[in-house]
Structures are given as structure tokens and as C-alpha cells.
Design a protein around this motif. Sequence first.
Motif, PDB file in Angstrom:
ATOM      1  N   ALA A   1     -10.104  36.358 -83.944  1.00  0.00           N
ATOM      2  CA  ALA A   1      -9.441  37.402 -83.156  1.00  0.00           C
ATOM      3  C   ALA A   1      -7.976  37.543 -83.558  1.00  0.00           C
ATOM      4  O   ALA A   1      -7.429  38.646 -83.552  1.00  0.00           O
ATOM      5  CB  ALA A   1      -9.559  37.088 -81.665  1.00  0.00           C
ATOM      6  N   LEU A   2      -7.350  36.451 -83.916  1.00  0.00           N
ATOM      7  CA  LEU A   2      -5.955  36.504 -84.359  1.00  0.00           C
ATOM      8  C   LEU A   2      -5.839  37.005 -85.796  1.00  0.00           C
ATOM      9  O   LEU A   2      -4.889  37.688 -86.143  1.00  0.00           O
ATOM     10  CB  LEU A   2      -5.318  35.114 -84.257  1.00  0.00           C
ATOM     11  N   ALA A   3      -6.789  36.671 -86.641  1.00  0.00           N
ATOM     12  CA  ALA A   3      -6.707  37.004 -88.055  1.00  0.00           C
ATOM     13  C   ALA A   3      -7.019  38.467 -88.344  1.00  0.00           C
ATOM     14  O   ALA A   3      -6.443  39.044 -89.259  1.00  0.00           O
ATOM     15  CB  ALA A   3      -7.655  36.114 -88.851  1.00  0.00           C
ATOM     16  N   LEU A   4      -7.920  39.087 -87.601  1.00  0.00           N
ATOM     17  CA  LEU A   4      -8.323  40.460 -87.911  1.00  0.00           C
ATOM     18  C   LEU A   4      -7.170  41.458 -87.863  1.00  0.00           C
ATOM     19  O   LEU A   4      -7.033  42.258 -88.784  1.00  0.00           O
ATOM     20  CB  LEU A   4      -9.467  40.891 -86.994  1.00  0.00           C
ATOM     21  N   PRO A   5      -6.318  41.448 -86.842  1.00  0.00           N
ATOM     22  CA  PRO A   5      -5.182  42.395 -86.877  1.00  0.00           C
ATOM     23  C   PRO A   5      -4.239  42.129 -88.047  1.00  0.00           C
ATOM     24  O   PRO A   5      -3.699  43.053 -88.632  1.00  0.00           O
ATOM     25  CB  PRO A   5      -4.475  42.158 -85.546  1.00  0.00           C
ATOM     26  N   LEU A   6      -4.047  40.868 -88.401  1.00  0.00           N
ATOM     27  CA  LEU A   6      -3.185  40.554 -89.541  1.00  0.00           C
ATOM     28  C   LEU A   6      -3.791  41.054 -90.838  1.00  0.00           C
ATOM     29  O   LEU A   6      -3.103  41.587 -91.698  1.00  0.00           O
ATOM     30  CB  LEU A   6      -2.953  39.040 -89.617  1.00  0.00           C
ATOM     31  N   LEU A   7      -5.097  40.919 -90.982  1.00  0.00           N
ATOM     32  CA  LEU A   7      -5.780  41.407 -92.169  1.00  0.00           C
ATOM     33  C   LEU A   7      -5.690  42.923 -92.259  1.00  0.00           C
ATOM     34  O   LEU A   7      -5.420  43.474 -93.315  1.00  0.00           O
ATOM     35  CB  LEU A   7      -7.243  40.958 -92.161  1.00  0.00           C
ATOM     36  N   ALA A   8      -5.880  43.605 -91.134  1.00  0.00           N
ATOM     37  CA  ALA A   8      -5.791  45.068 -91.127  1.00  0.00           C
ATOM     38  C   ALA A   8      -4.394  45.522 -91.530  1.00  0.00           C
ATOM     39  O   ALA A   8      -4.232  46.486 -92.279  1.00  0.00           O
ATOM     40  CB  ALA A   8      -6.153  45.610 -89.747  1.00  0.00           C
ATOM     41  N   THR A   9      -3.371  44.822 -91.069  1.00  0.00           N
ATOM     42  CA  THR A   9      -2.001  45.155 -91.430  1.00  0.00           C
ATOM     43  C   THR A   9      -1.773  44.921 -92.918  1.00  0.00           C
ATOM     44  O   THR A   9      -1.142  45.725 -93.592  1.00  0.00           O
ATOM     45  CB  THR A   9      -1.008  44.314 -90.610  1.00  0.00           C
ATOM     46  N   ALA A  10      -2.297  43.840 -93.440  1.00  0.00           N
ATOM     47  CA  ALA A  10      -2.112  43.520 -94.849  1.00  0.00           C
ATOM     48  C   ALA A  10      -2.794  44.538 -95.761  1.00  0.00           C
ATOM     49  O   ALA A  10      -2.338  44.792 -96.866  1.00  0.00           O
ATOM     50  CB  ALA A  10      -2.650  42.125 -95.142  1.00  0.00           C
ATOM     51  N   LEU A  11      -3.882  45.132 -95.286  1.00  0.00           N
ATOM     52  CA  LEU A  11      -4.622  46.087 -96.099  1.00  0.00           C
ATOM     53  C   LEU A  11      -4.138  47.522 -95.940  1.00  0.00           C
ATOM     54  O   LEU A  11      -4.636  48.411 -96.607  1.00  0.00           O
ATOM     55  CB  LEU A  11      -6.112  46.015 -95.758  1.00  0.00           C
ATOM     56  N   ALA A  12      -3.164  47.742 -95.057  1.00  0.00           N
ATOM     57  CA  ALA A  12      -2.649  49.092 -94.847  1.00  0.00           C
ATOM     58  C   ALA A  12      -2.072  49.622 -96.159  1.00  0.00           C
ATOM     59  O   ALA A  12      -1.336  48.924 -96.853  1.00  0.00           O
ATOM     60  CB  ALA A  12      -1.568  49.082 -93.771  1.00  0.00           C
ATOM     61  N   PRO A  13      -2.417  50.856 -96.550  1.00  0.00           N
ATOM     62  CA  PRO A  13      -1.978  51.369 -97.840  1.00  0.00           C
ATOM     63  C   PRO A  13      -0.479  51.574 -97.967  1.00  0.00           C
ATOM     64  O   PRO A  13       0.078  51.439 -99.030  1.00  0.00           O
ATOM     65  CB  PRO A  13      -2.722  52.690 -97.970  1.00  0.00           C
ATOM     66  N   ALA A  14       0.186  51.920 -96.904  1.00  0.00           N
ATOM     67  CA  ALA A  14       1.635  52.114 -96.950  1.00  0.00           C
ATOM     68  C   ALA A  14       2.217  51.701 -95.610  1.00  0.00           C
ATOM     69  O   ALA A  14       1.819  52.204 -94.579  1.00  0.00           O
ATOM     70  CB  ALA A  14       1.977  53.572 -97.231  1.00  0.00           C
ATOM     71  N   ALA A  15       3.113  50.767 -95.630  1.00  0.00           N
ATOM     72  CA  ALA A  15       3.651  50.278 -94.370  1.00  0.00           C
ATOM     73  C   ALA A  15       5.145  50.014 -94.448  1.00  0.00           C
ATOM     74  O   ALA A  15       5.679  49.316 -93.616  1.00  0.00           O
ATOM     75  CB  ALA A  15       2.914  49.008 -93.957  1.00  0.00           C
ATOM     76  N   GLY A  16       5.803  50.562 -95.450  1.00  0.00           N
ATOM     77  CA  GLY A  16       7.231  50.356 -95.586  1.00  0.00           C
ATOM     78  C   GLY A  16       8.019  51.314 -94.712  1.00  0.00           C
ATOM     79  O   GLY A  16       7.463  52.082 -93.934  1.00  0.00           O
ATOM     80  N   THR A  17       9.319  51.280 -94.840  1.00  0.00           N
ATOM     81  CA  THR A  17      10.213  52.131 -94.069  1.00  0.00           C
ATOM     82  C   THR A  17      11.025  52.993 -95.031  1.00  0.00           C
ATOM     83  O   THR A  17      11.536  52.497 -96.034  1.00  0.00           O
ATOM     84  CB  THR A  17      11.185  51.262 -93.236  1.00  0.00           C
ATOM     85  N   LEU A  18      11.114  54.270 -94.710  1.00  0.00           N
ATOM     86  CA  LEU A  18      11.936  55.161 -95.533  1.00  0.00           C
ATOM     87  C   LEU A  18      13.400  54.757 -95.417  1.00  0.00           C
ATOM     88  O   LEU A  18      13.894  54.465 -94.327  1.00  0.00           O
ATOM     89  CB  LEU A  18      11.774  56.613 -95.079  1.00  0.00           C
ATOM     90  N   ILE A  19      14.091  54.748 -96.527  1.00  0.00           N
ATOM     91  CA  ILE A  19      15.509  54.401 -96.568  1.00  0.00           C
ATOM     92  C   ILE A  19      16.232  55.510 -97.316  1.00  0.00           C
ATOM     93  O   ILE A  19      15.850  55.868 -98.432  1.00  0.00           O
ATOM     94  CB  ILE A  19      15.738  53.057 -97.279  1.00  0.00           C
ATOM     95  N   ALA A  20      17.271  56.053 -96.697  1.00  0.00           N
ATOM     96  CA  ALA A  20      18.059  57.096 -97.347  1.00  0.00           C
ATOM     97  C   ALA A  20      18.727  56.512 -98.592  1.00  0.00           C
ATOM     98  O   ALA A  20      19.175  55.364 -98.598  1.00  0.00           O
ATOM     99  CB  ALA A  20      19.121  57.622 -96.385  1.00  0.00           C
ATOM    100  N   ASP A  21      18.784  57.304 -99.648  1.00  0.00           N
ATOM    101  CA  ASP A  21      19.416  56.857-100.905  1.00  0.00           C
ATOM    102  C   ASP A  21      18.835  55.527-101.382  1.00  0.00           C
ATOM    103  O   ASP A  21      19.561  54.570-101.639  1.00  0.00           O
ATOM    104  CB  ASP A  21      20.938  56.757-100.744  1.00  0.00           C
ATOM    105  N   ASN A  22      17.488  55.478-101.509  1.00  0.00           N
ATOM    106  CA  ASN A  22      16.811  54.232-101.885  1.00  0.00           C
ATOM    107  C   ASN A  22      16.954  53.868-103.368  1.00  0.00           C
ATOM    108  O   ASN A  22      16.439  52.861-103.810  1.00  0.00           O
ATOM    109  CB  ASN A  22      15.326  54.300-101.513  1.00  0.00           C
ATOM    110  N   GLY A  23      17.620  54.688-104.136  1.00  0.00           N
ATOM    111  CA  GLY A  23      17.813  54.408-105.555  1.00  0.00           C
ATOM    112  C   GLY A  23      16.758  55.038-106.449  1.00  0.00           C
ATOM    113  O   GLY A  23      16.946  55.162-107.645  1.00  0.00           O
ATOM    114  N   GLY A  24      15.624  55.411-105.850  1.00  0.00           N
ATOM    115  CA  GLY A  24      14.598  56.117-106.594  1.00  0.00           C
ATOM    116  C   GLY A  24      13.709  55.289-107.498  1.00  0.00           C
ATOM    117  O   GLY A  24      12.756  55.792-108.070  1.00  0.00           O
ATOM    118  N   ARG A  25      13.986  54.004-107.671  1.00  0.00           N
ATOM    119  CA  ARG A  25      13.196  53.152-108.564  1.00  0.00           C
ATOM    120  C   ARG A  25      12.939  51.799-107.895  1.00  0.00           C
ATOM    121  O   ARG A  25      13.786  51.291-107.156  1.00  0.00           O
ATOM    122  CB  ARG A  25      13.934  52.885-109.873  1.00  0.00           C
TER     123      ARG A  25
END
Length: 63
Positions: free
Chosen positions: A15-39
Motif C-alpha cells: 500500500a505504501l509502495a504503489l503510490p511511490l511507484l506511480a509517481t516514479a513512472l509519471a512521464p513528466a513531473a518537473g516544474t517549469l522554471i523561467a529562463d531555464n537555459g534551454g538545455r
Amino acid sequence: MTPSRTRTVLAAAAALALPLLATALAPAAGTLIADNGGRDWFGNTVSATATPNIGAYAGAGLK
């Protein structure tokens, strides 16, 4: 440990591992940052409008 206690512990761990696994498999989970450098660290393009991956690698998925 009794068999019923073992099953209870394993069920709690699952029960504890399943939500962590789902989070790990999420295709995109970062945060947008203004002026991220582009690379990313490896020179791949990082979008200024799409949610990025977490980490230093923003290239195509690895197989």
C-alpha cells in the motif's frame, strides 16, 4: 512472525509502495522554471512551456 502477521506487513508495504511507484513512472513531473537555459546537462533542448522531466536528462526516453 506468524503467517497472518506476515501478510499484514506485506499488504501495508504494498500500500505504501504503489503510490511511490506511480509517481516514479509519471512521464513528466518537473516544474517549469523561467529562463531555464534551454538545455539539459547533456545538451538536449529543454522546453520553456512543457513540464520537464525530473533530473539532468531531458532527452528521449531510454530503452
